[in-house]
Design a protein around this motif. Sequence first.
Motif, PDB file in Angstrom:
ATOM      1  N   ALA A 170      33.322  71.664  54.124  1.00 43.87           N
ATOM      2  CA  ALA A 170      33.683  72.772  54.738  1.00 43.87           C
ATOM      3  C   ALA A 170      33.968  72.419  56.704  1.00 43.87           C
ATOM      4  O   ALA A 170      34.968  72.825  56.972  1.00 43.87           O
ATOM      5  CB  ALA A 170      33.742  74.464  54.410  1.00 43.87           C
ATOM      6  N   ARG A 174      37.470  71.794  58.692  1.00 37.69           N
ATOM      7  CA  ARG A 174      37.210  72.510  60.040  1.00 37.69           C
ATOM      8  C   ARG A 174      37.072  71.818  61.039  1.00 37.69           C
ATOM      9  O   ARG A 174      38.391  71.667  61.843  1.00 37.69           O
ATOM     10  CB  ARG A 174      36.120  73.829  59.973  1.00 37.69           C
ATOM     11  N   ARG A 229      49.421  72.666  57.462  1.00 35.55           N
ATOM     12  CA  ARG A 229      48.137  73.084  57.044  1.00 35.55           C
ATOM     13  C   ARG A 229      47.783  74.886  57.441  1.00 35.55           C
ATOM     14  O   ARG A 229      47.465  75.791  56.398  1.00 35.55           O
ATOM     15  CB  ARG A 229      46.993  72.829  58.084  1.00 35.55           C
ATOM     16  N   ALA A 230      49.007  75.278  58.105  1.00 40.17           N
ATOM     17  CA  ALA A 230      48.820  76.455  58.641  1.00 40.17           C
ATOM     18  C   ALA A 230      50.216  77.027  57.469  1.00 40.17           C
ATOM     19  O   ALA A 230      49.850  78.496  57.642  1.00 40.17           O
ATOM     20  CB  ALA A 230      49.905  76.299  59.915  1.00 40.17           C
ATOM     21  N   ALA A 231      51.105  76.880  56.955  1.00 39.12           N
ATOM     22  CA  ALA A 231      51.906  77.700  56.222  1.00 39.12           C
ATOM     23  C   ALA A 231      51.752  77.191  54.885  1.00 39.12           C
ATOM     24  O   ALA A 231      52.157  77.976  53.942  1.00 39.12           O
ATOM     25  CB  ALA A 231      53.627  77.209  56.563  1.00 39.12           C
ATOM     26  N   GLY A 232      51.086  75.688  54.961  1.00 40.80           N
ATOM     27  CA  GLY A 232      51.399  75.694  53.478  1.00 40.80           C
ATOM     28  C   GLY A 232      50.565  75.201  53.072  1.00 40.80           C
ATOM     29  O   GLY A 232      50.594  75.210  51.431  1.00 40.80           O
ATOM     30  N   GLY A 233      48.683  76.269  53.461  1.00 39.54           N
ATOM     31  CA  GLY A 233      47.766  76.054  52.968  1.00 39.54           C
ATOM     32  C   GLY A 233      47.600  74.656  52.458  1.00 39.54           C
ATOM     33  O   GLY A 233      46.979  74.403  51.795  1.00 39.54           O
ATOM     34  N   HIS A 235      44.631  71.294  52.835  1.00 36.22           N
ATOM     35  CA  HIS A 235      43.296  71.578  53.096  1.00 36.22           C
ATOM     36  C   HIS A 235      42.959  70.401  52.626  1.00 36.22           C
ATOM     37  O   HIS A 235      43.942  69.216  52.110  1.00 36.22           O
ATOM     38  CB  HIS A 235      42.829  72.822  52.624  1.00 36.22           C
ATOM     39  N   ARG A 237      41.764  67.346  51.363  1.00 38.06           N
ATOM     40  CA  ARG A 237      41.797  65.247  50.845  1.00 38.06           C
ATOM     41  C   ARG A 237      43.227  65.263  51.263  1.00 38.06           C
ATOM     42  O   ARG A 237      43.585  64.104  52.560  1.00 38.06           O
ATOM     43  CB  ARG A 237      41.894  65.311  49.375  1.00 38.06           C
TER      44      ARG A 237
ATOM     45  N   LYS B 175      26.716  71.306  50.369  1.00 38.90           N
ATOM     46  CA  LYS B 175      27.300  69.905  50.475  1.00 38.90           C
ATOM     47  C   LYS B 175      28.997  71.029  51.024  1.00 38.90           C
ATOM     48  O   LYS B 175      29.677  69.841  50.929  1.00 38.90           O
ATOM     49  CB  LYS B 175      27.203  69.221  49.884  1.00 38.90           C
ATOM     50  N   ILE B 176      29.118  71.305  50.395  1.00 38.76           N
ATOM     51  CA  ILE B 176      30.473  71.438  49.558  1.00 38.76           C
ATOM     52  C   ILE B 176      31.432  73.050  50.434  1.00 38.76           C
ATOM     53  O   ILE B 176      32.126  72.696  51.718  1.00 38.76           O
ATOM     54  CB  ILE B 176      31.021  72.208  48.930  1.00 38.76           C
ATOM     55  N   PHE B 177      29.955  74.335  50.713  1.00 33.94           N
ATOM     56  CA  PHE B 177      30.795  75.178  51.889  1.00 33.94           C
ATOM     57  C   PHE B 177      29.982  75.227  52.897  1.00 33.94           C
ATOM     58  O   PHE B 177      30.500  76.601  53.531  1.00 33.94           O
ATOM     59  CB  PHE B 177      30.324  76.378  50.972  1.00 33.94           C
ATOM     60  N   ALA B 178      29.604  74.810  53.077  1.00 34.18           N
ATOM     61  CA  ALA B 178      28.642  74.520  54.593  1.00 34.18           C
ATOM     62  C   ALA B 178      27.839  76.117  54.538  1.00 34.18           C
ATOM     63  O   ALA B 178      26.654  75.686  53.906  1.00 34.18           O
ATOM     64  CB  ALA B 178      28.983  74.398  55.685  1.00 34.18           C
ATOM     65  N   HIS B 267      46.645  76.307  43.606  1.00 32.17           N
ATOM     66  CA  HIS B 267      47.264  76.628  44.678  1.00 32.17           C
ATOM     67  C   HIS B 267      46.673  77.840  45.229  1.00 32.17           C
ATOM     68  O   HIS B 267      46.927  77.906  46.157  1.00 32.17           O
ATOM     69  CB  HIS B 267      48.998  76.638  44.080  1.00 32.17           C
ATOM     70  N   ARG B 270      44.591  78.754  48.309  1.00 32.38           N
ATOM     71  CA  ARG B 270      45.050  77.696  49.142  1.00 32.38           C
ATOM     72  C   ARG B 270      43.669  77.457  50.531  1.00 32.38           C
ATOM     73  O   ARG B 270      43.550  76.877  51.302  1.00 32.38           O
ATOM     74  CB  ARG B 270      45.001  78.630  50.104  1.00 32.38           C
ATOM     75  N   GLY B 271      43.206  75.948  49.181  1.00 31.03           N
ATOM     76  CA  GLY B 271      42.575  74.499  50.049  1.00 31.03           C
ATOM     77  C   GLY B 271      40.706  75.597  49.506  1.00 31.03           C
ATOM     78  O   GLY B 271      40.072  75.153  50.214  1.00 31.03           O
ATOM     79  N   PRO B 273      37.834  75.798  48.084  1.00 32.24           N
ATOM     80  CA  PRO B 273      37.166  74.808  47.356  1.00 32.24           C
ATOM     81  C   PRO B 273      36.525  75.914  45.952  1.00 32.24           C
ATOM     82  O   PRO B 273      35.950  76.501  46.373  1.00 32.24           O
ATOM     83  CB  PRO B 273      35.904  73.929  47.514  1.00 32.24           C
ATOM     84  N   ASP B 293      42.115  68.821  42.819  1.00 29.28           N
ATOM     85  CA  ASP B 293      42.055  69.202  44.078  1.00 29.28           C
ATOM     86  C   ASP B 293      41.393  70.670  44.254  1.00 29.28           C
ATOM     87  O   ASP B 293      41.599  71.244  43.856  1.00 29.28           O
ATOM     88  CB  ASP B 293      43.365  69.162  44.493  1.00 29.28           C
TER      89      ASP B 293
END
Lengths: 266, 422
Positions: A170, A174, A229-233, A235, A237, B175-178, B267, B270-271, B273, B293
């Motif tokens: 994370a 960031r 990043r901003a619109a399509g989510g 992140h 990889r 380690k994943i989320f801080a 999906h 939105r990222g 984890p 992912d």
Amino acid sequence: MHQTLLTLAIIGYVAATGLALTYLVQRDELLHRLASLATLAAWVLHTGALIARAIELGRPPLASLPEAVSVAVWVVVLLEMWLERRYGLQVLGAFVLPVALAFSLQSTPMRPLIEPALSGAWVWVHIGLALVGIAAFVFNFAGALMYLLQERQLRAKRPGALYYTLPALATLDRLTYRTLALGFPFLTTGLLLGVIWAGAAWGSVFTFDPLALSSYVAWAVYAATLAGRAAGGWHGRRAAYFAIVGFVALVLTLGAGLLFPGKHAG
Amino acid sequence: MALFVAGLSHRNAPVELREQLAVDEDKLRELLRDVAATGVVREALILSTCNRVEVYAIADVPGEARTATFRQLCRHRGVEPASVETVLYTHADGEAVRHTFRVASSLDSMMIGEPQILGQVKDAFALAQSCETVGPALHTLFTQAFTVAKKVRTETEIARHAVSVSFAAVELAKKIFAGLDGKAVLLVGAGKMSELAARHLIEQGAFPLYVANRTWARAQELARALAGTAVPFDELATALATVDIVITSTGAPEPVIRREFVQPLVHSRRGRPLFFIDIAVPRDVEDSVNTLDGVYCYDIDDLKQVVDANIRERLREAHRAEALVEREVAKFLARLGDVEVIPTIVSLRERLEIIRSGEVKRTLARLPGATPETREAIEALSAAIVNKILHAPITKLRESSRAGSPRSWLELVHELFGLGRK
């Protein structure tokens, strides 16, 4: 004077890079301390070299691309030292210093000074903005690289040396996002100014200049990542892969400017 | 007068013997007083934990003191002294200092880097202090041992990485989320280990907590215990969409978390984890989930693998810690030795300086015509002679103190130079 200091600084950067990379694998606190010391010493020498150059020229050493790259390296190393201390990111050096070193090796063969074709305040702004952008993207690249390595470690489920030294996913995600968001406006404005200025000075926006052309490519990659990043989510990889592609384009941009004849060279 | 440590530990004595000899606090006071009453030790401290029983003492005749002390201990615990004598180890002087530092720094522990031992040593020290069996020597030794232990803890990573499965899971989550602040946790199934892992996560700031279980009453009960919310088992998929960490430990024979549940979430998250900690055997989470992912899945074997790596990591760090302790021992011995001999060296120098300046004064009084050069030369000559004469005895004193036996030398020097009583 300037050349001697610069050579010494580069020797210092080589030592710092070697130590930082060894630290990454060995994780001996002593190595990290030595790497930090070498970095600081090299940076001080580099500062001296830039000042000597500025006195020699009677102007800031920013008018030719090798000069600007050298200043960019100076900024990157300064930021590296600060971020490392500020966020306790002891491994940052191992990822940023090799890049800084590669750039500074590129910028050493200072060609005999040709009276810069560029002049006027616009040019300084153009160079200055592009420089901040590049510095931000060096960290963007380092963050992405660290992210991919840590991700691999976590997925492979076999903690190795990197699992212990690299920060959390994370945090790295960031870092890449923030550096992208910071670097992009600078790069964009820098490029726009360049385009406007080129239109006025060279008569056309699309004169063949290798640096200008490949910088559009780098810009497009970064624009796409930021939009994703901003619109399509986007992140993790995917964003990291794009950061690396973008940086490669940026390096090619600078490489083109340094190695191929064009209006930026000299 | 010498320092020695004698005892037995998990390294050489079986648990049956250790538990027979282990002494609780009240008995320890009694024992310390009895040992002190025998008069064979000047200072003494007894450390008794489930992994070791050791006596740290200062005595004139260490061998005799050791035997007497353990005879007392055996008498108190009703153990045959012969069975103890055979496993007892003894460290003297420098070795004893090293042992003290290593024990306090948790380098001699069964699990290297475990944090309890330092507290136990501190307790033993406080207890001995309250029994007034700690004198200046043990006081210096143990205060330094606490400093060294702290240094080892902060300068090396011997205690940094988790050596239990539930803590390893927490470390992985970090380690994943801080930070884990505000990360939502879902417990699927109830078990001791998953409850423990959940508690660790909550301690690190994870919130809120949901509990799903096939038995609704059990889900509610566990949710109450952990200040969480119970969710119906068939609403698992909905819950999955909102949480960050999932701990599964159901007794189901088939995976309850399937790839087709998780895939659509990738999906929509939105990222963000998603981390599965699968403690169940047979496993609750389908293998292929790990390839999605942003989704990480660790089963019990994976966690054990992480723990093994962490233990290797501790052992690696232990090498650095040993080197650090070694340096500290050398420093301590040098300082200790010098402290002992420095007063003598100072008075020796003073004594000879009085003689030298007196004689120089008398000689110069008889040479009224001497030039300043001559006077200077006489001063320099006398000073040089004194320094040359002092060189050997001072070196010898320092050496003997570093070797740990300055006493006879100190006496000899006092006697020879007439320094008066020490």
